[in-house]
Design a protein around this motif. Structure first.
Motif, PDB file in Angstrom:
ATOM      1  N   THR A  18       0.810  -1.214   0.000  1.00 12.70           N
ATOM      2  CA  THR A  18       0.000   0.000   0.000  1.00 12.70           C
ATOM      3  C   THR A  18       0.845   1.267   0.000  1.00 12.70           C
ATOM      4  O   THR A  18       0.296   2.379   0.057  1.00 12.70           O
ATOM      5  CB  THR A  18      -0.937   0.020   1.224  1.00 12.70           C
ATOM      6  N   GLY A  19       2.166   1.134  -0.054  1.00  6.76           N
ATOM      7  CA  GLY A  19       3.041   2.291  -0.157  1.00  6.76           C
ATOM      8  C   GLY A  19       3.275   3.029   1.141  1.00  6.76           C
ATOM      9  O   GLY A  19       3.815   4.141   1.141  1.00  6.76           O
ATOM     10  N   GLN A  20       2.906   2.427   2.262  1.00 11.25           N
ATOM     11  CA  GLN A  20       3.083   3.106   3.548  1.00 11.25           C
ATOM     12  C   GLN A  20       4.514   3.016   4.056  1.00 11.25           C
ATOM     13  O   GLN A  20       4.936   3.847   4.862  1.00 11.25           O
ATOM     14  CB  GLN A  20       2.113   2.519   4.574  1.00 11.25           C
ATOM     15  N   ILE A  21       5.245   1.997   3.617  1.00 11.69           N
ATOM     16  CA  ILE A  21       6.669   1.899   3.929  1.00 11.69           C
ATOM     17  C   ILE A  21       7.414   1.479   2.671  1.00 11.69           C
ATOM     18  O   ILE A  21       6.833   0.901   1.742  1.00 11.69           O
ATOM     19  CB  ILE A  21       6.957   0.896   5.070  1.00 11.69           C
ATOM     20  N   ARG A  22       8.695   1.786   2.615  1.00 10.58           N
ATOM     21  CA  ARG A  22       9.510   1.462   1.440  1.00 10.58           C
ATOM     22  C   ARG A  22       9.877  -0.020   1.444  1.00 10.58           C
ATOM     23  O   ARG A  22      10.117  -0.602   2.510  1.00 10.58           O
ATOM     24  CB  ARG A  22      10.784   2.304   1.433  1.00 10.58           C
ATOM     25  N   PRO A  23       9.927  -0.645   0.286  1.00 12.84           N
ATOM     26  CA  PRO A  23      10.296  -2.062   0.224  1.00 12.84           C
ATOM     27  C   PRO A  23      11.776  -2.274   0.491  1.00 12.84           C
ATOM     28  O   PRO A  23      12.616  -1.422   0.179  1.00 12.84           O
ATOM     29  CB  PRO A  23       9.943  -2.437  -1.219  1.00 12.84           C
ATOM     30  N   ASN A  24      12.088  -3.401   1.081  1.00 12.47           N
ATOM     31  CA  ASN A  24      13.479  -3.790   1.258  1.00 12.47           C
ATOM     32  C   ASN A  24      14.013  -4.413  -0.022  1.00 12.47           C
ATOM     33  O   ASN A  24      13.281  -5.093  -0.750  1.00 12.47           O
ATOM     34  CB  ASN A  24      13.605  -4.796   2.407  1.00 12.47           C
ATOM     35  N   PHE A  25      15.298  -4.193  -0.301  1.00 12.38           N
ATOM     36  CA  PHE A  25      15.970  -4.788  -1.453  1.00 12.38           C
ATOM     37  C   PHE A  25      16.791  -5.983  -0.967  1.00 12.38           C
ATOM     38  O   PHE A  25      17.547  -5.856   0.000  1.00 12.38           O
ATOM     39  CB  PHE A  25      16.889  -3.775  -2.132  1.00 12.38           C
ATOM     40  N   CYS A  26      16.630  -7.127  -1.623  1.00 18.01           N
ATOM     41  CA  CYS A  26      17.396  -8.305  -1.199  1.00 18.01           C
ATOM     42  C   CYS A  26      18.860  -8.193  -1.581  1.00 18.01           C
ATOM     43  O   CYS A  26      19.730  -8.777  -0.938  1.00 18.01           O
ATOM     44  CB  CYS A  26      16.791  -9.576  -1.806  1.00 18.01           C
ATOM     45  N   GLY A  27      19.162  -7.432  -2.642  1.00 22.85           N
ATOM     46  CA  GLY A  27      20.535  -7.243  -3.083  1.00 22.85           C
ATOM     47  C   GLY A  27      21.090  -8.378  -3.906  1.00 22.85           C
ATOM     48  O   GLY A  27      22.240  -8.312  -4.364  1.00 22.85           O
ATOM     49  N   LYS A  28      20.299  -9.433  -4.150  1.00 23.85           N
ATOM     50  CA  LYS A  28      20.790 -10.612  -4.852  1.00 23.85           C
ATOM     51  C   LYS A  28      20.076 -10.879  -6.180  1.00 23.85           C
ATOM     52  O   LYS A  28      20.663 -11.466  -7.091  1.00 23.85           O
ATOM     53  CB  LYS A  28      20.646 -11.856  -3.962  1.00 23.85           C
ATOM     54  N   CYS A  29      18.814 -10.488  -6.279  1.00 26.35           N
ATOM     55  CA  CYS A  29      18.036 -10.807  -7.482  1.00 26.35           C
ATOM     56  C   CYS A  29      18.421  -9.898  -8.647  1.00 26.35           C
ATOM     57  O   CYS A  29      19.138  -8.903  -8.478  1.00 26.35           O
ATOM     58  CB  CYS A  29      16.539 -10.691  -7.183  1.00 26.35           C
ATOM     59  N   ASP A  30      17.923 -10.223  -9.831  1.00 31.13           N
ATOM     60  CA  ASP A  30      18.242  -9.439 -11.025  1.00 31.13           C
ATOM     61  C   ASP A  30      17.746  -8.001 -10.899  1.00 31.13           C
ATOM     62  O   ASP A  30      18.417  -7.061 -11.347  1.00 31.13           O
ATOM     63  CB  ASP A  30      17.625 -10.093 -12.267  1.00 31.13           C
ATOM     64  N   TYR A  31      16.569  -7.832 -10.310  1.00 32.65           N
ATOM     65  CA  TYR A  31      16.032  -6.477 -10.160  1.00 32.65           C
ATOM     66  C   TYR A  31      16.955  -5.626  -9.291  1.00 32.65           C
ATOM     67  O   TYR A  31      17.247  -4.464  -9.614  1.00 32.65           O
ATOM     68  CB  TYR A  31      14.639  -6.538  -9.538  1.00 32.65           C
ATOM     69  N   CYS A  32      17.403  -6.193  -8.181  1.00 35.38           N
ATOM     70  CA  CYS A  32      18.301  -5.461  -7.290  1.00 35.38           C
ATOM     71  C   CYS A  32      19.629  -5.152  -7.971  1.00 35.38           C
ATOM     72  O   CYS A  32      20.173  -4.044  -7.821  1.00 35.38           O
ATOM     73  CB  CYS A  32      18.527  -6.254  -6.003  1.00 35.38           C
ATOM     74  N   LYS A  33      20.156  -6.104  -8.723  1.00 32.16           N
ATOM     75  CA  LYS A  33      21.431  -5.868  -9.409  1.00 32.16           C
ATOM     76  C   LYS A  33      21.290  -4.792 -10.481  1.00 32.16           C
ATOM     77  O   LYS A  33      22.213  -3.998 -10.697  1.00 32.16           O
ATOM     78  CB  LYS A  33      21.940  -7.183 -10.009  1.00 32.16           C
ATOM     79  N   GLU A  34      20.126  -4.740 -11.139  1.00 33.89           N
ATOM     80  CA  GLU A  34      19.898  -3.709 -12.155  1.00 33.89           C
ATOM     81  C   GLU A  34      19.869  -2.310 -11.548  1.00 33.89           C
ATOM     82  O   GLU A  34      20.217  -1.328 -12.204  1.00 33.89           O
ATOM     83  CB  GLU A  34      18.574  -3.966 -12.873  1.00 33.89           C
ATOM     84  N   HIS A  35      19.432  -2.203 -10.296  1.00 30.19           N
ATOM     85  CA  HIS A  35      19.284  -0.904  -9.647  1.00 30.19           C
ATOM     86  C   HIS A  35      20.378  -0.629  -8.613  1.00 30.19           C
ATOM     87  O   HIS A  35      20.291   0.334  -7.853  1.00 30.19           O
ATOM     88  CB  HIS A  35      17.911  -0.816  -8.971  1.00 30.19           C
ATOM     89  N   LYS A  36      21.399  -1.437  -8.626  1.00 32.35           N
ATOM     90  CA  LYS A  36      22.455  -1.303  -7.625  1.00 32.35           C
ATOM     91  C   LYS A  36      23.408  -0.159  -7.967  1.00 32.35           C
ATOM     92  O   LYS A  36      23.804   0.021  -9.114  1.00 32.35           O
ATOM     93  CB  LYS A  36      23.234  -2.622  -7.535  1.00 32.35           C
ATOM     94  N   LEU A  37      23.777   0.619  -6.955  1.00 31.69           N
ATOM     95  CA  LEU A  37      24.768   1.675  -7.084  1.00 31.69           C
ATOM     96  C   LEU A  37      25.882   1.413  -6.084  1.00 31.69           C
ATOM     97  O   LEU A  37      25.616   1.061  -4.930  1.00 31.69           O
ATOM     98  CB  LEU A  37      24.144   3.046  -6.808  1.00 31.69           C
ATOM     99  N   LEU A  38      27.112   1.546  -6.508  1.00 30.02           N
ATOM    100  CA  LEU A  38      28.239   1.335  -5.603  1.00 30.02           C
ATOM    101  C   LEU A  38      28.234   2.409  -4.525  1.00 30.02           C
ATOM    102  O   LEU A  38      28.204   3.612  -4.817  1.00 30.02           O
ATOM    103  CB  LEU A  38      29.548   1.370  -6.379  1.00 30.02           C
ATOM    104  N   SER A  39      28.263   1.974  -3.282  1.00 27.34           N
ATOM    105  CA  SER A  39      28.200   2.942  -2.177  1.00 27.34           C
ATOM    106  C   SER A  39      29.204   2.653  -1.066  1.00 27.34           C
ATOM    107  O   SER A  39      29.314   3.435  -0.130  1.00 27.34           O
ATOM    108  CB  SER A  39      26.788   2.962  -1.576  1.00 27.34           C
ATOM    109  N   SER A  40      29.899   1.515  -1.166  1.00 26.06           N
ATOM    110  CA  SER A  40      30.839   1.174  -0.101  1.00 26.06           C
ATOM    111  C   SER A  40      31.894   0.212  -0.627  1.00 26.06           C
ATOM    112  O   SER A  40      31.764  -0.343  -1.724  1.00 26.06           O
ATOM    113  CB  SER A  40      30.109   0.529   1.092  1.00 26.06           C
ATOM    114  N   ILE A  41      32.922   0.037   0.178  1.00 26.59           N
ATOM    115  CA  ILE A  41      33.980  -0.944  -0.108  1.00 26.59           C
ATOM    116  C   ILE A  41      33.841  -2.066   0.904  1.00 26.59           C
ATOM    117  O   ILE A  41      33.723  -1.813   2.125  1.00 26.59           O
ATOM    118  CB  ILE A  41      35.374  -0.300  -0.013  1.00 26.59           C
TER     119      ILE A  41
END
Length: 305
Positions: A274-297
């Motif tokens: 319902t858009g009341q909270i932001r979704p968590n990203f698993c960081g492993k699936c194709d969708y997450c990899k497509e939207h991934k930005l480097l932010s740390s080492i």
């Protein structure tokens, strides 16, 4: 494959208690108005539509959100279409339609001509990568125990409420008179082990794909729809050169685990939908990899955590 045809004729004469679902579907098909969710009625034509997926939770979508909230939400909104090989899905649907009815199987073939060869000596027959589905069908339909067990109404739609949220389900085979339901599953190998990284243990394909959650939901929705508590069974057939098969039960403790998981996670998932909270990203699936930005080492050892 005449055995299955006989079974299909027998199936239509059994499990008469499930008729209320058929009458609801017929009433729903007479009215095509879907002006609001209050007018929405489930039937075979709209069961897999996005409208009904938004209004009713289901085991399929619940498990998608458990795997990755960001990907599931984007897919549900229509903003993302997962890119995966359709072969396994179509082969499984081919098998399901065969054991549903002759008419359902013919309709499936009409709607999916891509599984049939268009040229050569096999023109009009299954493509080579779908032949395993025919082997799986033959493996089951020649088994007396399967033919005895797989009796009842097919593809029965059930609905209900779980912890305040509306749910839907579609039962492969429901036998109210004998008090059980069956879900057909195809898998690579029946005894293949899957590593559960969270629990640090090996588990079966049933646990790996969280089918116990699906079976608990179906049991509850059947009870709410018909007032009957039914025993769940999975009939599994492998996708090997020589298929293996088994009738699988779900222990009570696994059903309780599924119940607790829904009770604990459902409210959060509804807030995400319902858009009341932001979704968590698993960081492993194709969708997450497509939207991934480097932010740390990260340290080298953390790569495999």
């Amino acid at each position: 494959m005449t055995t299955a045809t006989k079974n299909q004729q027998t199936n239509r004469q059994t499990s008469q208690q499930a008729k209320p679902v058929e009458s609801k579907q017929q009433q729903s098909k007479k009215s095509n108005k879907k002006t609001s969710h209050s007018d929405l009625r489930l039937d075979d034509d709209n069961y897999y539509s996005k409208d009904t997926d938004w209004f009713w939770q289901s085991p399929t979508w619940f498990k998608k959100f458990l795997n990755c909230e960001a990907e599931a939400l984007a897919e549900l909104k229509g903003d993302y279409i997962p890119d995966f090989d359709q072969t396994a899905l179509l082969a499984g649907n081919y098998l399901h339609s065969y054991f549903e009815s002759k008419e359902a199987h013919e309709e499936f073939l009409e709607n999916h001509p891509e599984i049939l060869a268009k040229t050569g000596k096999n023109k009009g027959k299954l493509k080579s990568n779908y032949l395993i589905a025919d082997k799986a069908i033959e493996c089951l339909e020649t088994d007396p125990a399967f033919n005895e067990l797989y009796q009842g109404d097919k593809e029965v739609i059930v609905t209900g409420e779980l912890f305040g949220v509306k749910w839907k389900g579609k039962i492969d085979c429901l036998n109210l008179e004998r008090g059980y339901f069956i879900d057909l599953k195809t898998t690579a190998k029946l005894d293949k082990k899957y590593w559960n990284n969270k629990e640090h243990t090996w588990e079966s394909f049933v646990a790996a794909y969280n089918y116990q959650l699906q079976m608990w939901v179906y049991q509850q929705l059947i009870k709410q729809t018909f007032g009957v508590v039914c025993q769940p069974y999975i009939v599994a057939v492998s996708k090997e050169k020589v298929p293996d098969k088994a009738i699988v039960s779900i222990p009570d403790y696994r059903m309780e685990e599924a119940k607790r998981e829904i009770e604990m996670r459902q409210n959060h998932i509804e807030l995400v939908k319902t858009g009341q909270i932001r979704p968590n990203f698993c960081g492993k699936c194709d969708y997450c990899k497509e939207h991934k930005l480097l932010s740390s080492i990260i340290p080298m050892d953390q790569l495999i955590i």
